[in-house]
Design a protein around this motif. Structure first.
Motif, mmCIF file in Angstrom:
data_model
loop_
_atom_site.group_PDB
_atom_site.id
_atom_site.type_symbol
_atom_site.label_atom_id
_atom_site.label_comp_id
_atom_site.label_asym_id
_atom_site.label_seq_id
_atom_site.Cartn_x
_atom_site.Cartn_y
_atom_site.Cartn_z
ATOM 1 N N SER A 481 0.804 -1.389 -0.227
ATOM 2 C CA SER A 481 0.044 -0.076 0.177
ATOM 3 C C SER A 481 1.086 1.213 0.005
ATOM 4 O O SER A 481 2.146 1.066 -0.091
ATOM 5 N N LEU A 482 0.113 2.320 0.197
ATOM 6 C CA LEU A 482 1.000 3.732 0.151
ATOM 7 C C LEU A 482 2.106 3.931 1.532
ATOM 8 O O LEU A 482 2.888 4.349 1.510
ATOM 9 N N GLY A 510 1.202 9.788 -6.123
ATOM 10 C CA GLY A 510 0.809 9.483 -4.726
ATOM 11 C C GLY A 510 -0.291 8.652 -4.552
ATOM 12 O O GLY A 510 -0.664 8.529 -3.509
ATOM 13 N N GLU A 511 -1.109 7.973 -5.718
ATOM 14 C CA GLU A 511 -2.201 7.335 -5.507
ATOM 15 C C GLU A 511 -1.849 6.019 -6.188
ATOM 16 O O GLU A 511 -1.118 5.823 -7.223
ATOM 17 N N ILE A 512 -2.574 5.073 -5.637
ATOM 18 C CA ILE A 512 -2.361 3.490 -6.070
ATOM 19 C C ILE A 512 -3.289 3.517 -7.236
ATOM 20 O O ILE A 512 -4.488 4.141 -7.352
ATOM 21 N N VAL A 513 -2.855 2.888 -8.594
ATOM 22 C CA VAL A 513 -3.648 3.078 -9.699
ATOM 23 C C VAL A 513 -3.514 1.880 -10.454
ATOM 24 O O VAL A 513 -4.130 1.656 -11.584
ATOM 25 N N SER A 514 -3.147 0.855 -9.801
ATOM 26 C CA SER A 514 -3.366 -0.602 -10.407
ATOM 27 C C SER A 514 -4.124 -1.739 -9.502
ATOM 28 O O SER A 514 -4.098 -1.436 -8.473
ATOM 29 N N ALA A 515 -4.474 -2.867 -10.123
ATOM 30 C CA ALA A 515 -4.532 -3.971 -9.261
ATOM 31 C C ALA A 515 -3.229 -4.456 -8.444
ATOM 32 O O ALA A 515 -2.247 -3.980 -8.975
ATOM 33 N N ILE A 516 -3.668 -5.294 -7.398
ATOM 34 C CA ILE A 516 -2.368 -5.913 -6.584
ATOM 35 C C ILE A 516 -2.296 -7.228 -7.390
ATOM 36 O O ILE A 516 -2.847 -7.954 -7.727
#
Length: 714
Positions: A481-482, A510-516
């Motif tokens: 995560s961040l 600064g933002e998560i933009v994909s799948a894990i």
């Protein structure tokens, strides 16, 4: 290639989630907890009855990119452990401490929710609080602790007129009489009791603020008075709350009012009208007269503008589709029915079976709805209800005309060039440009597939469809995560020297933009050794092992079905008799079924077995489930990658502590592998409420060091 700004076109939910909020500040100020005004989102019911494979959390996570392009909310089954396995979630036992369900583990659940959240889509849980089941009897509810408060329930929490009353050998209920309909099969909870209410409030807080759900669908709200839903929603500040009140228009509206308009409701009146219209081939039944205005409106709760905001429309759901009471959608015009729903006010909820069978048609219809800007409070002008349904619907970006039935003419002011979608029994016209919702999202890519790399290897992680991306990744099994895991500019190379699972996400601005994404790499080949505890059930006389793998055909391992009779391959350990088998040296990952012979009882498939594993027979539900008791019977050797790490005291009475200040997670598991305590960034965990016995612990430090082993709770 620059990152596509795919959050711009999403609805209110996108905006709130992108900001990291579950509830807009203005809604909190107004005290409105129900369903957003002028909401343009579409919901998917992601399950049908017995959809155990399709609805696995891992499967939904894998489809998160496509689903999030079209759906703003995903309704999933109750995720708490139930009293049977498999279970669709309607016989719940655990609320806080065990969310390992028939759809996956709690870790998989959390990752699935996080992935959808990264894409701006919220997950709605099927909350079952009308009733609850016991751990091993009708009434032995588990003792659970959340935020330092212990919730321990007895027969006082059960309605006095529950069917357990008078049952021999069962504790007798002492709660107040039920305030709603009885539910046979589990214990009806006494919602008049303040301690029950506090438990429910805490449960909803846990779902929202710990697991990450954005709201819930209340199951069987006929089972308790509506004022309790008001209490719970005002406590939890639920932005998305919808109740299952299976009844007609008048009673649904009474229930909405009974909640103080703090919850939406599934529009069964809409569903019944759709059934009637398509069954009779009389589409005038798709509109009802609004007696206040003397105008016709689309049928259902949505025919009254003041209640449209609180209507969640649907064509079928997991219950109605089973057709036990002739409630399934009749006939073959499923797409036409969905067109009516998606071109009407209310919040439409698409049924998973319809999505799977008519995916492209439903994609087109959702794109039309969102391009025109239809919301849950859009206005409708019915143009023709003479054995047809023709209506003009006004959205925030323009208007459309939808016709249902045979012989619908091109509407006045339109031409055939304005027909944007048509099919068996329906046609849609609009002058608004229809925009595609498909998005090319950033994607994390590993340069090596999962598998064996003897002696180790280097794995390079990169990101497609995004410039200047940062990668957050973990190698300890936790979710990146961040704030968790290591971060580095893409591409990143990770050296593998032991069995390792890498999990990674892409970060831009600064933002998560994909799948894990995750992959497991193994660095040595070791044979598989399986132990299976001799069953004691009466219908299990002999035991056979049947196995298969990617490297070997089933016949090469243990023979064709039912496999090998293991009666002569037994050992005794810890007072139990175990059947045992070891694979060939070059067979390091197998799948197995344990069975009693041809046309005899058998277990479910046990997949991806590696190393040494111990199993025993579980519950019977068509096939027997299998319980993994590897840690209990094989023992857990302490693994300490930092020799200075240790826990104390051992045995423990009330707390166990770590002699290190850099703890990132501290987990306690029972011997079946279920998490019973979990803490972040703390040197100690409270084990006061655990029963006496052996438990497993795992400590992860900020530098990736791990300590794990057993301890004794006195």
């Amino acid at each position: 290639m620059k990152l596509l700004n795919y959050l711009k076109n999403k609805s209110l939910l996108f905006a709130s989630l992108a900001a990291g909020l579950f509830l807009p500040s203005n809604a909190a100020a107004e005290g409105e907890y129900a369903w957003p005004e002028n909401y343009g989102g579409v919901m998917l019911q992601s399950f049908y009855w017995d959809s155990y494979d399709e609805t696995q959390w891992t499967n939904l996570q894998n489809e998160a990119g496509e689903l999030s392009d079209y759906f703003d909310l995903i309704w999933v089954p109750n995720s708490g452990k139930c009293s049977s396995d498999p279970s669709m979630g309607y016989n719940p036992v655990y609320w806080f401490t065990n969310h390992n369900s028939s759809f996956g583990t709690e870790d998989e659940l959390r990752e699935m929710i996080a992935t959808f959240r990264n894409f701006g889509t919220g997950i709605i849980e099927d909350v079952v609080i009308n009733h609850r089941d016991g751990v091993s009897t009708w009434t032995d509810f588990p003792t659970e602790t959340y935020k330092g408060v212990t919730y321990e329930w007895g027969p006082w929490a059960i309605c006095s007129n529950d069917e357990v009353a008078g049952q021999a050998g069962q504790e007798q209920p002492t709660g107040a009489p039920d305030t709603g309909d009885n539910f046979d099969g589990c214990r009806d909870l006494d919602h008049t009791n303040a301690k029950v209410q506090e438990g429910v409030k805490a449960y909803l807080d846990f779902l929202k603020n710990d697991l990450g759900y954005v709201g819930w669908r209340y199951d069987m709200v006929k089972g308790y008075a509506p004022q309790y839903t008001k209490i719970y929603n005002e406590s939890a500040k639920a932005q998305y709350s919808v109740g299952e009140y299976w009844d007609g228009y008048d009673n649904i509206v009474k229930w909405i009012e009974g909640t103080g308009r703090t919850s939406a409701a599934f529009d069964f009146a809409f569903k019944f009208a759709v059934n009637d219209a398509f069954r009779a081939n009389n589409f005038s039944q798709l509109s009802w007269l609004n007696q206040k205005t003397n105008t016709y409106e689309p049928a259902g709760v949505i025919h009254m503008p003041e209640y449209r905001r609180y209507s969640v429309t649907f064509i079928d759901n997991h219950d109605t589709s089973r057709n036990e009471n002739n409630d399934a959608f009749p006939g073959s015009l499923v797409v036409a029915a969905n067109a009516f729903m998606l071109c009407s006010p209310g919040t439409p909820c698409v049924f998973m079976s319809h999505w799977l069978d008519y995916k492209q048609d439903i994609k087109d219809l959702i794109a039309i709805r969102k391009s025109v800007g239809i919301t849950n409070q859009s206005t409708v002008e019915v143009l023709n209800n003479s054995n047809q349904y023709v209506a003009k619907v006004t959205g925030t970006n323009g208007e459309l005309v939808i016709g249902i039935g045979r012989g619908v003419q091109v509407p006045s002011g339109y031409t055939t060039a304005d027909r944007v979608k048509s099919g068996n029994g329906y046609a849609i016209y609009t002058k608004v440009e229809i925009k595609s919702l498909d998005t090319e999202r950033p994607e994390v890519v590993f340069d090596k597939p999962e598998g064996y790399y003897i002696g180790g290897t280097d794995v390079t992680i990169s990101v497609n469809n995004a410039d200047n991306a940062t990668i957050a990744y973990t190698t300890d099994g936790t979710t990146p995560s961040l704030t968790n895991g290591k971060q580095a500019k893409a591409p990143v190379t990770v050296h593998i020297s032991t069995k390792t699972t890498i999990k990674a996400v892409a970060i831009v601005d600064g933002e998560i933009v994909s799948a894990i994404e995750s992959a497991t790499y193994r660095t040595e080949r070791t044979p598989v050794t399986v132990y299976f505890q001799k069953p004691t059930v009466s219908d299990w006389d002999e035991t056979y092992f049947y196995a298969w793998s990617d490297e070997f055909e089933a016949a090469e391992l243990l023979g064709n079905w039912p496999g090998k009779n293991m009666e002569s391959s037994t050992v005794e350990q810890d007072g139990y008799v175990w059947y045992t088998w070891t694979s060939p040296n070059d067979c390091n990952l197998v799948n197995m079924v344990f069975n009693a012979g041809n046309n005899k009882p058998q277990t479910v498939d046990v997949n991806d077995i590696e190393g040494t594993r111990y199993f025993k027979l579980g519950d019977l539900s068509g096939k027997y489930t299998v319980i993994d008791v590897t840690e209990e019977f094989a023992g857990v050797e302490e693994t300490v990658t930092d020799s200075s790490v240790r826990i104390y005291p051992n045995p423990a009475t009330d707390v166990i502590c770590v002699n290190n200040d850099n703890v990132t997670s501290f987990s306690v598991y029972n011997l079946n592998g279920a998490t019973v305590v979990y803490s972040e960034s703390t040197k100690e965990v409270n084990v006061t409420d655990l029963q006496s016995g052996f438990y497993l612990y795992r400590v992860v430090l900020s530098d990736g060091s791990v300590a794990q082993g057993k301890f004794v709770k006195k």
